[in-house]
Structures are given as structure tokens and as C-alpha cells.
Design a protein around this motif. Structure first.
Motif, mmCIF file in Angstrom:
data_model
loop_
_atom_site.group_PDB
_atom_site.id
_atom_site.type_symbol
_atom_site.label_atom_id
_atom_site.label_comp_id
_atom_site.label_asym_id
_atom_site.label_seq_id
_atom_site.Cartn_x
_atom_site.Cartn_y
_atom_site.Cartn_z
ATOM 1 N N PHE A 180 87.987 -31.747 68.501
ATOM 2 C CA PHE A 180 88.654 -31.888 67.438
ATOM 3 C C PHE A 180 88.666 -30.853 65.862
ATOM 4 O O PHE A 180 88.117 -30.071 66.065
ATOM 5 C CB PHE A 180 88.372 -33.159 66.800
ATOM 6 N N GLU A 181 89.588 -30.716 65.111
ATOM 7 C CA GLU A 181 90.064 -29.871 64.389
ATOM 8 C C GLU A 181 89.745 -30.616 62.821
ATOM 9 O O GLU A 181 89.700 -31.687 62.763
ATOM 10 C CB GLU A 181 91.380 -29.279 64.263
ATOM 11 N N PHE A 208 95.810 -38.705 65.749
ATOM 12 C CA PHE A 208 95.003 -39.204 65.660
ATOM 13 C C PHE A 208 93.859 -38.870 64.776
ATOM 14 O O PHE A 208 93.225 -37.705 65.131
ATOM 15 C CB PHE A 208 94.160 -39.015 67.289
ATOM 16 N N ASP A 209 92.981 -39.931 63.749
ATOM 17 C CA ASP A 209 92.098 -39.028 63.189
ATOM 18 C C ASP A 209 90.764 -39.942 64.049
ATOM 19 O O ASP A 209 90.686 -40.969 63.639
ATOM 20 C CB ASP A 209 92.199 -39.574 61.708
ATOM 21 N N LEU A 210 89.473 -39.061 63.557
ATOM 22 C CA LEU A 210 88.235 -39.808 63.631
ATOM 23 C C LEU A 210 87.824 -40.486 62.153
ATOM 24 O O LEU A 210 88.183 -40.148 61.780
ATOM 25 C CB LEU A 210 87.304 -38.308 63.734
ATOM 26 N N ALA A 211 86.792 -41.391 62.424
ATOM 27 C CA ALA A 211 86.689 -42.575 61.307
ATOM 28 C C ALA A 211 85.620 -41.008 60.271
ATOM 29 O O ALA A 211 85.011 -39.988 60.685
ATOM 30 C CB ALA A 211 86.081 -43.228 61.936
ATOM 31 N N GLN A 253 82.953 -40.455 58.587
ATOM 32 C CA GLN A 253 81.248 -41.341 58.761
ATOM 33 C C GLN A 253 80.526 -40.494 58.518
ATOM 34 O O GLN A 253 79.245 -40.170 58.596
ATOM 35 C CB GLN A 253 80.719 -41.199 61.024
ATOM 36 N N ASP A 277 82.730 -33.520 57.557
ATOM 37 C CA ASP A 277 83.190 -33.091 57.413
ATOM 38 C C ASP A 277 84.848 -34.475 58.243
ATOM 39 O O ASP A 277 84.553 -35.028 58.796
ATOM 40 C CB ASP A 277 84.400 -31.950 58.972
ATOM 41 N N CYS A 289 87.940 -34.886 59.953
ATOM 42 C CA CYS A 289 88.284 -34.652 61.053
ATOM 43 C C CYS A 289 90.042 -34.996 61.733
ATOM 44 O O CYS A 289 89.311 -37.383 61.766
ATOM 45 C CB CYS A 289 87.868 -34.253 62.815
ATOM 46 N N LEU A 329 91.708 -35.574 66.145
ATOM 47 C CA LEU A 329 91.821 -35.012 67.502
ATOM 48 C C LEU A 329 92.837 -34.123 67.635
ATOM 49 O O LEU A 329 94.014 -34.080 67.328
ATOM 50 C CB LEU A 329 92.131 -35.787 68.686
#
Lengths: 445, 445
Positions: free
Chosen positions: B44-45, B62-65, B67, B70, B72, B74
Motif C-alpha cells: 500500500f502507498e 482499494f482504500d485502507l480504513a 485507523q 497515514d 493509504c 492498495l
């Protein structure tokens, strides 16, 4: 634009990847020599699969954003995905390896080699087999992988069953098992006084601490197993089973020729909840501060727990993970300048001779010789030679008008590329191939 | 418990991974033969890096949640991460390969081999070099990778510069470039009437459609380049540059011996925005329905765009991606039963002889021979032989009391394992190694 990588992640450059790839290739060869099959599972799983698998550590799981559809999280390890794979595809027996990234929202620590994204390399043997046979092969495979690292190592072995008996014998309840284990696990880093103090803060009385001490300091070769057989823990059913297991395991490790690298060590507890039998962990003798570089154990109930509590279908498993990132950090301590597999650098003399160099390159590539040249308009013999020496490319091939006309090229090699030989391309290819064994780094690394 | 993998992802079993690993190993060998270095970047970036890089396709990220920390996502491909790598580490020149998973929230289609998670395998050459030299080597490397697939293929080559000239000549504005290209890109699937209709709905008039048709149907070998040189597009500065580029490129491809696999084809447009020069794409001649299996091109401005618009630092690049998932789908059409590299199965006769078999296994492993045995208590010669035949393990070694006593074992091999030879373990190891070339699948696959 912010060019950094997300917190706890980093880029692996050519030198790191060169070593990493060589190591992963070497261990893959070990796995394949043992007839293991490879599988691959998705980088993210349905979130519900990962819940309740990692105890306290669950808070370290990376979640994907809810963009509609499945609620997913990045995998925390490869083991739970492997258990799901076995359950989903109803696989009863499989010796498999898997290499992949796993993700943990931990506080990163460069010095401890703790990252939020790291490579795991797992081998597991699933299936109901004769006692200790799969366990012995798993440890044998782990040992052969560590042989490829090229440093001395020791494998500590214990059993969750013996620890169960020890807890029973000390009157420590099941509920305290995990927290007591996590304290005991620090014994390789802390003196006993600190361990004892921590155990007391967790509610243990002096008598219990004394009993624990007597056992968790037990460490040694096969002779320890005989001592345990005549001791108190052998009177508990779990204790008897665990001790007999170790006896059989060490017998098999002897047959596999890895017994001399293994010791019984009852201070080994291993963090994860799901282990049920033999547990083991390896560290490099000369790099103790790096911590354990490989570890695993038997987990007989994980597959059925993935299926749900009422499932009657179960697949006992034993396996290990290699701590690839830590192993890489040790490899990087040894100075290596190489970043590619290039064997020959093709230079020119007396002119750019681009197309002539391309023709030579093409013949080298087709002969399976790793070769490169320069693509810039400027060049100079000295700077090319400097590049060859700095990047440790073993051969330097010179292309000039005369060489082309006579079909006779100069190849420089050896220390400072001071040795020379002359020949046509076929002769040079054969010369390079015959020198490979000596010039290239050993197969393992 | 829900055991499925998230939508658009799937498990790769032993047979798929066996083929996948062999292919990736073969292409890695090709990359290394060309002196390429490997790098690895995070899965992930930072989200801002990926914004505004993929046009319309950005919605597939695709996004990371969130939390904390950062923000981020995928990665969508490996190219943008490579550009960030070059910018961050201020690398001016690098021939690199990278193999990794990328993620796209697309509508999955099993029949089209379109998944939400798939493997990309990229080679790129970064740096300012003489015209077309890096482009030619990139196409040469791509061609050598496709040689390892073992099916006939064709490489179509065009240039964004020629397309620019064509748009200028047709009076189609810059704003319509991308959408017109995406229609032209369908020419290998749709008849011209449909293409023309779609172009008209995008606002093109009949005259423009006619001009486009005249050029996008241009396809052929080097002779096409001569025709283009005497045509209208050569009068535009972009057209002249693009056509001269192709002439030089084909000359170099000739030196590298891959010219006969390449054709000029002006209907090739390629979807992504960032290409600036030569573009190319390969398809398997006998598996046209699979679509393109490799493609790439020159992108001279991506690194500076990652740094921000005002940057004066720039690194021109050319490279390609192999469509590993599609290539795998073709490989899987060819029936292969093998899932492991196992060469020898060690069976027993007249008893379980577990420890004796373990001893034999240990010697085979140490000799580098891939071997396995059975770990169950039950066994039978017929069922073991059945396993050996079904999984296509080439050798079956029999261990019995008599064999142990006489140190002379029976090795069965060949069709139905009907041929036999006898010898001690060393003799058997040598026999197996001498048979490897014939028994094992070719190195490529």
C-alpha cells in the motif's frame, strides 16, 4: 508530493532484493526437495475469519475501507489463511509452502526489524499421520533452510503439553496460562529475578514461582528427556504425552541428522494461542540480539476452529515460519556489493560501436550469460572499468574495430580484472561458464 | 463460518502455483540475464500518490480504513510505485524488475481472467540513453519472456507520437485523444462499422473517421515504415519523430533477433494516460480470445509528475508488464498433473519400515534429490503405485528388509514405472540425476 512510504513500511532496493531473492530461491529449493507443494491465498480475507484468532494482537489487524461489498482485512499471518484453505477445499493432507507479505499495525522499530509489512515464508504439513513423523520433518526442513543462511544456529524445542502439565503441577489456572507463558518467553532476555518479580505481579505465590523455575531452566540434549521421565511432570497425562513425544521426536531428528542442532528447552513458550503440541524456535548463535529467526509448532485444532465449533472435520497440522526480514538483516551485515546477476559488462574501445555491442550482447544472452552494456553517448574506459569493479561484475569484455574485424575479443577478469584472455564469442562463453563455480557467490546465498 | 475468499480474489492451489512459480522463475532468469536488478515496494502507498494517476480508473482503487495515522490505498499497479521509488531515492538510471500483487475494485470476470487481486511482473529501464536503445532491449526482454510460455506470439508496436500527429491531422482535439484511443483500442474485437459508429457518437465527423480509418488499419513489417515516411503524418513534427523512432527501433530489434515477431500496427493505442512514445503489446497467436498477455511503452514524464509539476528533475522510462494471470490461464489449458517437484516416492514392501525409509529419504534430500514417502500407518503397494502414477512422480523406490540387509534397492521408472534398476543409494542418486534432463519438464515451464 510526499514521497515517503507509509509508516512501518519501506522500499527494498537492489542490494536487499538480490539477497532476499537468493535466500527465497534457496529455501524454495529445500521445500521442493521435500516434495512440498506451493499455494497462494489472497492478501486480504473476510474480516470475520481473522477475528478471535490472535487474542490481544487482533488490534494490530489492518482493515480495508468499507467501499461496499465484502468487509475485509489484510492478513496478519499465513497460517489462518492456510487453515481456511484446508477447510474450504476440504483438503485432508498437504505438505505446502507459501511465501507472502503479511501486515501488522504494530509500533514499527527499525532496530528490532519490526515492520508493519513483512515477508513470511511458511512450511506446514497438514494431515493425521503417525506420531512425531511430520513434526520431525518440519524441523528437519527448517534446519535445512537455516543451513542456507550460512551462520551457526540452535533450535530450542518444547511442548505445549509439558507446559500444560507444569501449570497443573504449579496450580496455575488455565486462565493464567497465556500471560505466564508471555513472561516465561522473556527468559532469554531478562535475568530470573526480573522474571520472578513479573510472575508475582501476575498473582503467582513464591511456591509457584519456585516450581516454575525448577522446570523452565531445564535445557539440554536427549539426556534431559530421561530426567523428565523420572520427574513429577511425567505423572500428569499431558506431561507423559509431551515427554514421550519429545523422546520420539529426538530419535527421528537423529535419523535426519539434525539432532545435534536441537535442544530441549522448557523456557520456550511461543506467543500464539493455537499451538497444541511440540513447539520450536531457532536463533543464530552469533547474532543473538536479532532474536528468533524461525519458529513454529503443532496446531491440531485451528482448522476445525475455522470451520466453527461444532465441526467434526479436523486436520491436525505442524509447521513453521521463517523470519525472512530478520534473516535478511543478518545477511546485510555481511558486506556484499552485488545487486544483479550480471556476469559480463560489454565495453567498447576506440568508438561507441553501439550496434556491434548489441550484437555481442544478443549472442551472450542467447547463450544464457548475464550481460549488460552502456547506453549513453559518453563513455570512457576508466569509468567503465570503475563501474565493473564497484559493482563487482566478474568479467569485462572489450569490443573494438579490430576485435570485430578479427572476431577475437579481449576478456578481462580476476582481481581488479587484471587477467586477460582472447577468443571469439563462443570461446569466451565457454570460458565464462567454466569459471562460474569459482566466480559466482555460493548457491545458498 | 464463511470460508470463501473476498469477491474477485481466489486461492491458487498446488497445480496453479506449480506452473506460476516455474513461469516466474523462468522470467526472473531472463531479467537477470539482462543484468536487471530487483526492487520491492510496499503493497500500500500513501493515497495522495495514487490520486490523478489513472484517470477514470481511480475509482477502482482499494482504500485502507482510516485507523489513525497515514491515509493509504492498495497499489493499483507497480509503475507508479516505481516512479515514486526513483523520485524518492533520486535514482537516475536503473534497469529493474518487480513481481507483486496489485489490486483493482473492478467487476470481476472469471471468463476474462479479470480479478480484483492479480500478479504483475514488470520490467522497466529508467534513464536518459541514446534513442530507442532501451526501448529495443525492453521489447527484446519481453520477447524472451514470451518465448518461455511456449506458444506463438506477435508483438504489435506503435507510437503515441504518431497517434498525436494523426489526431492533429484529423483535427481531433487533445481533449478527445483519450476517448478516441479507447475506441480505437477495440479494433481487434469489433468490426470497423461499429468502431466508426462509436467514433461518431463521440462527436467525430465522417471526414475525421475516414482519415482515422486510413491510418489505424496500417499494419505490417518494416515496409510500412517506408510508406509512413512518404505519407502526410511525416509532415508533422511528432509524426516525423514517431516514424523515425520506429525505423531505428526495428533496426535494433533486427540485431536482437526479435524483428520477425514484431509488426507496426497503428490501431494499437493502449489505455493508460502516461505513455509518451513507443507503445507495444503482445498476444498469443493461438489464444487470441485471451487478449493481450504483455504490454508496455515509454513514459518520460511520470517520474517528474510524481515529484510535482514544478520539478526539473525527470527520469525517462520504458518498460512493460507481463499479464501473468492470463498467461497462467493458457498454461492451465495444457493438461499437467504435477503439483510438486518430487522426483522419487519412497515406498516399503513387507512392513512399515518407517525409520529405514526416513534414513533413505535423508540421504536423498542431502544429495539434492526431491523425495517423499508416506506417513500413515496403513499402506499397500497398489495404492502407493497409484499415487505415484496419478501425481506423475517419475521414480518409485522400494525399501524392504532384504533391500536394507543387502544395501541394494529397487528403483522403478519409465512408462507405468515398469522399468527397473537395482543399486545402492549412491548408484540410484546418480541414475536419477542422469535421467533428469529427460524426465523433468523443460526448464521454461
Amino acid at each position: 508530493m510526499d514521497l515517503r512510504t507509509p509508516k512501518g513500511t519501506h522500499d527494498y532496493g537492489p542490494r536487499e532484493c538480490y539477497l532476499l531473492n537468493r535466500f527465497l530461491r534457496a529455501v524454495t529449493e529445500v521445500f521442493e526437495t521435500h516434495g512440498a507443494a506451493c499455494i497462494d491465498t489472497p492478501t486480504f480475507e473476510l474480516r470475520e475469519l481473522l477475528c478471535n484468532k490472535y487474542g490481544d494482537e487482533s488490534r494490530l489487524i489492518f482493515d480495508l475501507a468499507d467501499q461496499g461489498g465484502d468487509i475485509c482485512s489484510l492478513r496478519y499471518d499465513l497460517t489462518v489463511s492456510f487453515a481456511r484453505f484446508l477447510a474450504k477445499h476440504r483438503v485432508q493432507r498437504l505438505k505446502r509452502f507459501q511465501i507472502g507479505k503479511v501486515f501488522r499495525r504494530d509500533q514499527p522499530s527499525v532496530s528490532k526489524g519490526r515492520l508493519r509489512e513483512f515477508v513470511q515464508c511458511d512450511l506446514d504439513i497438514a494431515g493425521a499421520y503417525m506420531e512425531m513423523v511430520a513434526d520431525a520433518e518440519a524441523i528437519c526442513i527448517m534446519s535445512e533452510c537455516l543451513d542456507r543462511v550460512g551462520h551457526r544456529y540452535q533450535i530450542r524445542i518444547s511442548s505445549r503439553k509439558i507446559l500444560n502439565a507444569l501449570m497443573e503441577h504449579s496450580g496455575i489456572g488455565r486462565n493464567n496460562f497465556a500471560t505466564v507463558c508471555s513472561t516465561i518467553d522473556k527468559m532469554d532476555r531478562l535475568p530470573w529475578a526480573d522474571i520472578a518479580a513479573e510472575l508475582r505481579t501476575k498473582g503467582l505465590v513464591d511456591g509457584q514461582v519456585a516450581v516454575l523455575k525448577r522446570y523452565v531452566c531445564v535445557s539440554g540434549g536427549i539426556e534431559v528427556i530421561d530426567t523428565l521421565r523420572s520427574g513429577e511432570l511425567y505423572l500428569y497425562s499431558d506431561g507423559k504425552k509431551g515427554i514421550d513425544d519429545l523422546a520420539l521426536l529426538f530419535k527421528y531428528l537423529g535419523i535426519y541428522g539434525v539432532g545435534d542442532r536441537a535442544v530441549v528447552d522448557l523456557s520456550l513458550a511461543r506467543g500464539l494461542d493455537y499451538y497444541t503440541g511440540v513447539i520450536f524456535e531457532a536463533a543464530l548463535v552469533d547474532f543473538k540480539d536479532v532474536g528468533s529467526v524461525a519458529g513454529g509448532g503443532r496446531y491440531d485444532n485451528l482448522v476445525s476452529s475455522v470451520l466453527g465449533k461444532k465441526s467434526e472435520w479436523s486436520v491436525p497440522c505442524v509447521g513453521f515460519s521463517l523470519g525472512v526480514t530478520r534473516i535478511l538483516s543478518v545477511m546485510l551485515k555481511v558486506d556484499r556489493r552485488r545487486t544483479t546477476e550480471t556476469e559480463v559488462f560489454v565495453g567498447s574501445s576506440g568508438g561507441l560501436l553501439l550496434e556491434e555491442r548489441m550484437g555481442v550482447l544478443s549472442r551472450l544472452w542467447r547463450a544464457g550469460v548475464a550481460a549488460e552494456t552502456f547506453y549513453t553517448r559518453k563513455y570512457g574506459y576508466a569509468s567503465l572499468m570503475e563501474h565493473v569493479r564497484k559493482t563487482d561484475i566478474p568479467f569485462f569484455l572489450l569490443v573494438g574495430e579490430k576485435e570485430i574485424a578479427e572476431n577475437r575479443f579481449r576478456l578481462m577478469y580476476g582481481e581488479d580484472r587484471a587477467l586477460q584472455m582472447y577468443g571469439d564469442i563462443d570461446t569466451i562463453v565457454n570460458f565464462i561458464k567454466s569459471h562460474r563455480a569459482g566466480q559466482r557467490p555460493p548457491a545458498g546465498l
